[in-house]
Design an enzyme around this catalytic site. Sequence first.
Site, PDB file in Angstrom:
ATOM      1  N   TYR A  27     -72.430  39.914  23.064  1.00 17.78           N
ATOM      2  CA  TYR A  27     -71.767  40.309  22.038  1.00 17.78           C
ATOM      3  C   TYR A  27     -73.266  40.262  21.148  1.00 17.78           C
ATOM      4  CZ  TYR A  27     -69.460  40.069  17.062  1.00 17.78           C
ATOM      5  OH  TYR A  27     -69.486  39.913  15.459  1.00 17.78           O
TER       6      TYR A  27
HETATM    7  P1  NAP Z   1     -61.650  43.325  12.746  1.00 21.03           P
HETATM    8  O1  NAP Z   1     -60.749  42.623  11.804  1.00 21.03           O
HETATM    9  O2  NAP Z   1     -61.130  42.983  14.022  1.00 21.03           O
HETATM   10  O3  NAP Z   1     -61.566  44.845  12.660  1.00 21.03           O
HETATM   11  C1  NAP Z   1     -62.143  45.539  13.171  1.00 21.03           C
HETATM   12  C2  NAP Z   1     -61.886  47.024  12.850  1.00 21.03           C
HETATM   13  O4  NAP Z   1     -63.004  47.599  13.724  1.00 21.03           O
HETATM   14  C3  NAP Z   1     -60.741  47.170  12.186  1.00 21.03           C
HETATM   15  O5  NAP Z   1     -60.348  47.941  11.515  1.00 21.03           O
HETATM   16  C4  NAP Z   1     -60.611  48.299  13.322  1.00 21.03           C
HETATM   17  O6  NAP Z   1     -59.492  49.288  13.652  1.00 21.03           O
HETATM   18  C5  NAP Z   1     -62.254  48.513  13.805  1.00 21.03           C
HETATM   19  N1  NAP Z   1     -62.205  49.267  15.032  1.00 21.03           N
HETATM   20  C6  NAP Z   1     -62.424  48.297  16.303  1.00 21.03           C
HETATM   21  N2  NAP Z   1     -62.162  48.808  17.501  1.00 21.03           N
HETATM   22  C7  NAP Z   1     -62.539  50.126  17.257  1.00 21.03           C
HETATM   23  C8  NAP Z   1     -62.561  51.534  18.122  1.00 21.03           C
HETATM   24  N3  NAP Z   1     -62.603  51.060  19.292  1.00 21.03           N
HETATM   25  N4  NAP Z   1     -62.050  52.567  16.735  1.00 21.03           N
HETATM   26  C9  NAP Z   1     -62.653  52.463  15.469  1.00 21.03           C
HETATM   27  N5  NAP Z   1     -62.138  51.477  15.005  1.00 21.03           N
HETATM   28  C10 NAP Z   1     -62.076  50.397  15.874  1.00 21.03           C
HETATM   29  O7  NAP Z   1     -63.484  42.529  12.607  1.00 21.03           O
HETATM   30  P2  NAP Z   1     -63.972  42.566  11.535  1.00 21.03           P
HETATM   31  O8  NAP Z   1     -63.951  40.764  11.963  1.00 21.03           O
HETATM   32  O9  NAP Z   1     -63.853  42.502  10.129  1.00 21.03           O
HETATM   33  O10 NAP Z   1     -65.476  42.483  12.289  1.00 21.03           O
HETATM   34  C11 NAP Z   1     -65.538  43.611  11.047  1.00 21.03           C
HETATM   35  C12 NAP Z   1     -67.385  43.873  12.335  1.00 21.03           C
HETATM   36  O11 NAP Z   1     -68.335  41.928  10.606  1.00 21.03           O
HETATM   37  C13 NAP Z   1     -67.254  43.992  13.489  1.00 21.03           C
HETATM   38  O12 NAP Z   1     -68.572  45.293  13.054  1.00 21.03           O
HETATM   39  C14 NAP Z   1     -67.629  42.596  14.094  1.00 21.03           C
HETATM   40  O13 NAP Z   1     -68.406  42.642  15.191  1.00 21.03           O
HETATM   41  C15 NAP Z   1     -68.580  42.326  12.738  1.00 21.03           C
HETATM   42  N6  NAP Z   1     -69.065  40.672  12.030  1.00 21.03           N
HETATM   43  C16 NAP Z   1     -68.097  40.201  12.323  1.00 21.03           C
HETATM   44  C17 NAP Z   1     -67.425  38.372  11.869  1.00 21.03           C
HETATM   45  C18 NAP Z   1     -66.442  37.910  11.440  1.00 21.03           C
HETATM   46  O14 NAP Z   1     -66.699  36.104  11.959  1.00 21.03           O
HETATM   47  N7  NAP Z   1     -65.342  38.261  11.571  1.00 21.03           N
HETATM   48  C19 NAP Z   1     -68.827  37.306  11.945  1.00 21.03           C
HETATM   49  C20 NAP Z   1     -69.681  38.607  12.329  1.00 21.03           C
HETATM   50  C21 NAP Z   1     -70.445  40.068  12.269  1.00 21.03           C
HETATM   51  P3  NAP Z   1     -57.887  49.399  14.079  1.00 21.03           P
HETATM   52  O15 NAP Z   1     -57.138  47.540  14.232  1.00 21.03           O
HETATM   53  O16 NAP Z   1     -56.968  49.863  13.414  1.00 21.03           O
HETATM   54  O17 NAP Z   1     -57.774  49.734  15.478  1.00 21.03           O
END
Ligand code: NAP
Length: 246
Positions: free
Chosen positions: A154
Site C-alpha cells: 500500500y
Molecule cells: P473508503 O471508505 O474505502 O472509500 C473508497 C472509495 O473509493 C469508495 O467510494 C469506493 O467506491 C471507491 N473505490 C474503491 N475502489 C474502486 C474502484 N476499483 N473503482 C471505483 N471506485 C472505487 O476509503 P477511504 O478510507 O475514504 O480512503 C479514500 C482515499 O484516502 C484512498 O485513496 C485511501 O488510500 C486514502 N487514505 C485513507 C486513509 C484512511 O485512514 N481512511 C489514510 C490515508 C489515505 P464504492 O464503495 O462505490 O465501490
Amino acid sequence: MELTGRIALVTGSTSGIGRATAHALAARGAHVLVSGRSEERGAQVVAAIRADGGKADFLAADLHDADSARDLAERAVRTGGRVDILVNNAGIGAFGPTEATAEADFDAMYATNVKVPFFLVAALAPAMADRGEGVIVNLTTMVAGFGQAGAALYGSSKAAVSLLTKAWAAEFGPRGVRVNAVAPGPTRTEGTAPMGDGLEQLASRAPAARVADPEEIAQAIAYLAGPGASFVHGTVLPVDGGRAAV
Ligand code: NAP
C-alpha cells in the site's frame, strides 16, 4: 462560495474521505461529479448535496485500468462540460506481510492506486492546460513517507502517487494547472472499519494521538482545490495529526 462555476470530479466519493470531499466542494459552490461503484450510495450522496442546495451528479465507474479511467473522464466532460478540479481519491488500502501478498492483489492495488490516477490525469490535464487553469489533488498516505511493517504494498503504491504529484506539477504547472496531494493519517471511514483497534494504534504515535474524521481530510483537499492555494504547487500536505513530524 469560492468554487462557484467550477466542475469537480471526485473519484471514490460514494464513501469516506471522497464523500466528505464531495460535500466540502459542493458547499463551496462547485458542481460535483460524484463517482464510485455503488449506484445506491452514489445516489444518496447526490441527494444529500442537492438537499443542501448544492449541485451534483453521479457517474458510476469501476476503475481498474486505463480504459475505465478514460471512459470516466469522457463521461465527466460530457456531463459537466469540462473538468476544472480532479480529486484522485478512489483507492484500495490493504495491509499484510509481503510474503503473503498474492500477485493478483499486488496488481489490483497498483491498478487502482497508481494506474487509474495516471490515466485520469492523462485524459483531463491536457485540456486544463489548454484552458490555462485547473486543479488536481491526489490522495496519498502518511505510510508513503516512512517504513511501516505490513504497509509495503500500500505504502509503495502511494509513494508513487507522491512522486507523480511532483512530476505533474513540473509538467502541467507552467501551463496553469496546480497539482498537489494530501497525505492523511488514520481516518475513520467505511474502508478502515475492518481495522478495528489497529486504526487507533496507528494513530497513537502522532502528536494528535487520535483517529481523524473524514471531514478533517476533506477540508485540506478543499483548501488545495481553492483559490486560497493559488501559489501552492507540487506539495504533499500531511494531514496526519503530526505523525510525519515526529
Ligand atoms: P473508503 O471508505 O474505502 O472509500 C473508497 C472509495 O473509493 C469508495 O467510494 C469506493 O467506491 C471507491 N473505490 C474503491 N475502489 C474502486 C474502484 N476499483 N473503482 C471505483 N471506485 C472505487 O476509503 P477511504 O478510507 O475514504 O480512503 C479514500 C482515499 O484516502 C484512498 O485513496 C485511501 O488510500 C486514502 N487514505 C485513507 C486513509 C484512511 O485512514 N481512511 C489514510 C490515508 C489515505 P464504492 O464503495 O462505490 O465501490
